[in-house]
Design a protein around this motif. Sequence first.
Motif, PDB file in Angstrom:
ATOM      1  N   TYR A 257      25.944  23.050  31.675  1.00 29.69           N
ATOM      2  CA  TYR A 257      26.222  24.716  32.497  1.00 29.69           C
ATOM      3  C   TYR A 257      25.482  24.674  34.000  1.00 29.69           C
ATOM      4  N   LEU A 258      24.152  24.063  33.745  1.00 29.39           N
ATOM      5  CA  LEU A 258      23.489  24.102  35.031  1.00 29.39           C
ATOM      6  C   LEU A 258      24.116  23.268  36.139  1.00 29.39           C
ATOM      7  N   ASP A 259      24.639  22.174  35.647  1.00 28.28           N
ATOM      8  CA  ASP A 259      25.256  21.351  36.591  1.00 28.28           C
ATOM      9  C   ASP A 259      26.488  22.061  37.103  1.00 28.28           C
ATOM     10  N   HIS A 260      27.240  22.644  36.462  1.00 22.54           N
ATOM     11  CA  HIS A 260      28.410  23.217  36.997  1.00 22.54           C
ATOM     12  C   HIS A 260      28.099  24.644  37.928  1.00 22.54           C
ATOM     13  N   ALA A 261      27.083  25.280  37.510  1.00 22.53           N
ATOM     14  CA  ALA A 261      26.473  26.333  38.453  1.00 22.53           C
ATOM     15  C   ALA A 261      26.049  25.749  39.839  1.00 22.53           C
ATOM     16  N   ILE A 262      25.521  24.601  39.815  1.00 23.33           N
ATOM     17  CA  ILE A 262      25.101  24.170  41.044  1.00 23.33           C
ATOM     18  C   ILE A 262      26.347  23.571  41.856  1.00 23.33           C
ATOM     19  N   SER A 263      27.337  23.164  41.068  1.00 22.31           N
ATOM     20  CA  SER A 263      28.503  22.495  41.596  1.00 22.31           C
ATOM     21  C   SER A 263      29.541  23.604  42.109  1.00 22.31           C
ATOM     22  N   ALA A 264      29.546  24.711  41.640  1.00 25.26           N
ATOM     23  CA  ALA A 264      30.292  25.983  42.134  1.00 25.26           C
ATOM     24  C   ALA A 264      29.444  26.500  43.325  1.00 25.26           C
ATOM     25  N   LEU A 265      28.123  26.674  43.415  1.00 25.16           N
ATOM     26  CA  LEU A 265      27.430  27.014  44.357  1.00 25.16           C
ATOM     27  C   LEU A 265      27.627  26.261  45.711  1.00 25.16           C
ATOM     28  N   LYS A 266      27.618  25.008  45.423  1.00 24.07           N
ATOM     29  CA  LYS A 266      27.719  24.059  46.703  1.00 24.07           C
ATOM     30  C   LYS A 266      29.246  23.995  47.293  1.00 24.07           C
ATOM     31  N   ALA A 267      30.227  24.621  46.321  1.00 26.61           N
ATOM     32  CA  ALA A 267      31.540  24.966  46.873  1.00 26.61           C
ATOM     33  C   ALA A 267      31.465  26.110  47.675  1.00 26.61           C
ATOM     34  N   LEU A 268      30.400  27.163  47.131  1.00 24.52           N
ATOM     35  CA  LEU A 268      30.516  28.522  47.564  1.00 24.52           C
ATOM     36  C   LEU A 268      29.930  28.145  48.970  1.00 24.52           C
ATOM     37  N   GLU A 269      28.869  27.685  49.279  1.00 21.81           N
ATOM     38  CA  GLU A 269      27.758  27.443  50.300  1.00 21.81           C
ATOM     39  C   GLU A 269      28.724  26.765  51.371  1.00 21.81           C
ATOM     40  N   GLY A 270      29.398  25.924  50.989  1.00 24.51           N
ATOM     41  CA  GLY A 270      30.215  24.799  51.888  1.00 24.51           C
ATOM     42  C   GLY A 270      31.339  25.409  52.698  1.00 24.51           C
ATOM     43  N   GLN A 271      31.667  26.618  52.324  1.00 24.63           N
ATOM     44  CA  GLN A 271      32.842  27.133  53.344  1.00 24.63           C
ATOM     45  C   GLN A 271      32.474  27.444  54.601  1.00 24.63           C
ATOM     46  N   LYS A 272      33.466  27.381  55.224  1.00 25.92           N
ATOM     47  CA  LYS A 272      33.424  27.527  56.871  1.00 25.92           C
ATOM     48  C   LYS A 272      32.960  28.897  57.339  1.00 25.92           C
ATOM     49  N   GLU A 273      33.337  29.930  56.723  1.00 28.96           N
ATOM     50  CA  GLU A 273      33.329  31.267  57.200  1.00 28.96           C
ATOM     51  C   GLU A 273      33.221  32.046  55.886  1.00 28.96           C
ATOM     52  N   SER A 274      33.009  33.427  56.279  1.00 26.83           N
ATOM     53  CA  SER A 274      32.741  34.484  55.214  1.00 26.83           C
ATOM     54  C   SER A 274      34.185  34.670  54.443  1.00 26.83           C
ATOM     55  N   ARG A 275      34.069  34.727  52.989  1.00 30.70           N
ATOM     56  CA  ARG A 275      35.277  34.924  52.423  1.00 30.70           C
ATOM     57  C   ARG A 275      35.030  36.206  51.294  1.00 30.70           C
ATOM     58  N   PHE A 276      34.141  36.907  51.839  1.00 26.59           N
ATOM     59  CA  PHE A 276      33.568  38.237  51.089  1.00 26.59           C
ATOM     60  C   PHE A 276      34.717  38.898  50.445  1.00 26.59           C
ATOM     61  N   TYR A 277      34.823  39.110  49.069  1.00 27.69           N
ATOM     62  CA  TYR A 277      36.069  39.846  48.393  1.00 27.69           C
ATOM     63  C   TYR A 277      35.346  40.575  47.273  1.00 27.69           C
ATOM     64  N   GLU A 278      34.992  41.623  47.456  1.00 25.20           N
ATOM     65  CA  GLU A 278      34.646  42.447  46.280  1.00 25.20           C
ATOM     66  C   GLU A 278      33.108  42.396  46.087  1.00 25.20           C
ATOM     67  N   ILE A 279      32.828  41.396  44.772  1.00 23.09           N
ATOM     68  CA  ILE A 279      31.309  41.292  44.367  1.00 23.09           C
ATOM     69  C   ILE A 279      30.800  39.793  43.963  1.00 23.09           C
ATOM     70  N   LEU A 280      31.892  38.920  43.963  1.00 19.61           N
ATOM     71  CA  LEU A 280      31.622  37.783  43.395  1.00 19.61           C
ATOM     72  C   LEU A 280      30.611  36.857  44.331  1.00 19.61           C
ATOM     73  N   LEU A 281      30.759  37.152  45.571  1.00 23.14           N
ATOM     74  CA  LEU A 281      29.911  36.112  46.657  1.00 23.14           C
ATOM     75  C   LEU A 281      28.284  36.938  46.724  1.00 23.14           C
ATOM     76  N   PRO A 282      28.018  38.204  46.563  1.00 21.25           N
ATOM     77  CA  PRO A 282      26.486  38.666  46.321  1.00 21.25           C
ATOM     78  C   PRO A 282      26.241  37.969  44.764  1.00 21.25           C
ATOM     79  N   MET A 283      27.033  37.848  43.682  1.00 16.21           N
ATOM     80  CA  MET A 283      26.386  37.372  42.476  1.00 16.21           C
ATOM     81  C   MET A 283      26.053  35.668  42.897  1.00 16.21           C
ATOM     82  N   GLY A 284      26.930  35.121  43.559  1.00 15.07           N
ATOM     83  CA  GLY A 284      26.396  33.680  43.952  1.00 15.07           C
ATOM     84  C   GLY A 284      25.257  33.568  44.681  1.00 15.07           C
ATOM     85  N   ILE A 285      24.979  34.405  45.466  1.00 14.62           N
ATOM     86  CA  ILE A 285      23.997  34.309  46.624  1.00 14.62           C
ATOM     87  C   ILE A 285      22.746  34.623  45.517  1.00 14.62           C
ATOM     88  N   TYR A 286      22.936  35.815  44.716  1.00 14.94           N
ATOM     89  CA  TYR A 286      21.479  36.146  43.808  1.00 14.94           C
ATOM     90  C   TYR A 286      21.387  34.797  42.887  1.00 14.94           C
TER      91      TYR A 286
END
Length: 565
Positions: A257-286
Amino acid sequence: MKRLIILSALLAVACSGRYEGQPVPQQDIARVEMMPSLPQPLKILDWRQKALDFDAYAFDFDSKLPAGPVIWLDDSRRNIDQQTFGLYTAMKDARQGPDVNGGEFHESLCILHTLLGAGLCGIDKTDQNGYNWVKMAQNYFNTDNGWNIVMNNTCPEVALLGGGYGRDWWYDVYPNILFYAVSDIFPGVDGAEEIQRTVAEQFAKADSVLAGNYDFTYFDYAQMKGCNNWIPKQQDAAGGHAWVLYSAFRKFGDKKYLDHAISALKALEGQKESRFYEILLPMGIYTAARLNAEQGCSFDIAKMLDWVFDGCTAPDGRNGWGITAGKWGDYDISGLQGSLIDHGGFAFLMNSIDVAWPFVPMVKYQPQFARAIGKWMLNNVNACRLFFPDQLPDKHQCLPGMQDYTNSIIAYEGLRYEDFRFNPKEHEGVHPVALGDGPLWNEKNPPESMFSVYSTSAVGILGAIVSTTDVEGILRLDCHATDFYASKPYPAYLYYNPYDEAKTVTYTCGQGVCDIIDIVSGQYLAKGAEGTCTITVPADAAVLTAEVPAGKTIKDNTILYEKSY
């Protein structure tokens, strides 16, 4: 003489400790710097009382308020063979109720928020008036459709018949975050751990399938494939996956679960621009902030914070969705979440409250943002009151004179810069205007459906985080309240001083004699304190306090979390 000797001994112990941490230079958030230090007009509600009043009303089957009750029991026994319950999304919502669609159309975002807020404010929802409401909410764990995650409805097909939403990724991910949080507040509820484990497995499998590509509208967790429809793409769902997976790692200890959390965050951070939609980006930043601190990762928190505050810029995303800054008419409305471009701006109460959940505890892990988050929170908390009918003059409301309808317990869904849809002539030149979209959802919905149970259900988050102090405008923010599945070795509070001079604030200690350390300055604020003491907050600055036993030597400024590397 004996008493003096004992007192001297206590003072000697209290003064013997050392703090060897270093000052933490503060990092600005550009959009927060556009906000006033001291918003006007300034008024901070008693948010804990708001939460208690909301819980009392929401769970009253026999309410005598003019609005009547908003709760009913649901005997459809969908997914799990037990009775559950529903709450109206909006007041008098014609799509819902015990006699509409078998009583099955109700939303977990409303109910789980309610359970979360109540639990955060000390109400035991596992044993209240003869009901275990937490257990009853497990019916949102959708097994009948094969998705095997917690969803926004017990039966999505019934919700569609009732006028509910189509597949929308954040609606599918966020209920699982809420369920995990509720389960941390109310541990040991029969069946909860099995649901949490299954959800973690589903999210881990989904992250494996997505393999860094989250460019979808939603994900089919039964067929394990990404899908698209007319709703904007939601790449920040990766942040929601990461929050749940890291929580699962903390709960179960499975490194997968730790490995996949890191994998998901790499996908989040790797985006080229803001894709902010509701609440999931702030949860990822935390979650990224925690992984930086606890696991030695190096995610770019500043870049992603700008994505939230400046807003979504992607033309195929929810363009313009961000954090408000400035005045609407005579009112400072800085800090709210919503559209920055829809007819001058359209903010939402639930979203504005929700973003406090990840960002306040985030400063424990990234204290360089203490001042920025403290300043933003003062603006946000002040502006959130404007959604309630007793907090704005009638001319600023689409339902004037209805303060007694729910005793102003239930708020409007939204706050617009201008009313271009409902009463534009009456509200010409009036800014802001409190309203809601309820009448637009169903032709049978009455005007009262502008009052939103769904939106108000989150008030307990502010009720747990926010306290006032004896200095107007300086809040005490509990950094542990919404830090779930985390170690909390010492009480931790964030104070921001909006004034251009230092202020002295009364600090209430926990039990015993303690020292108060400021993580930001790397200095003691008080030594040998007991009961209450005073601390000084510098001008236009923040302190992040750690309350430690008197005389304890602290080696560095990572004392508010548990390093794992």
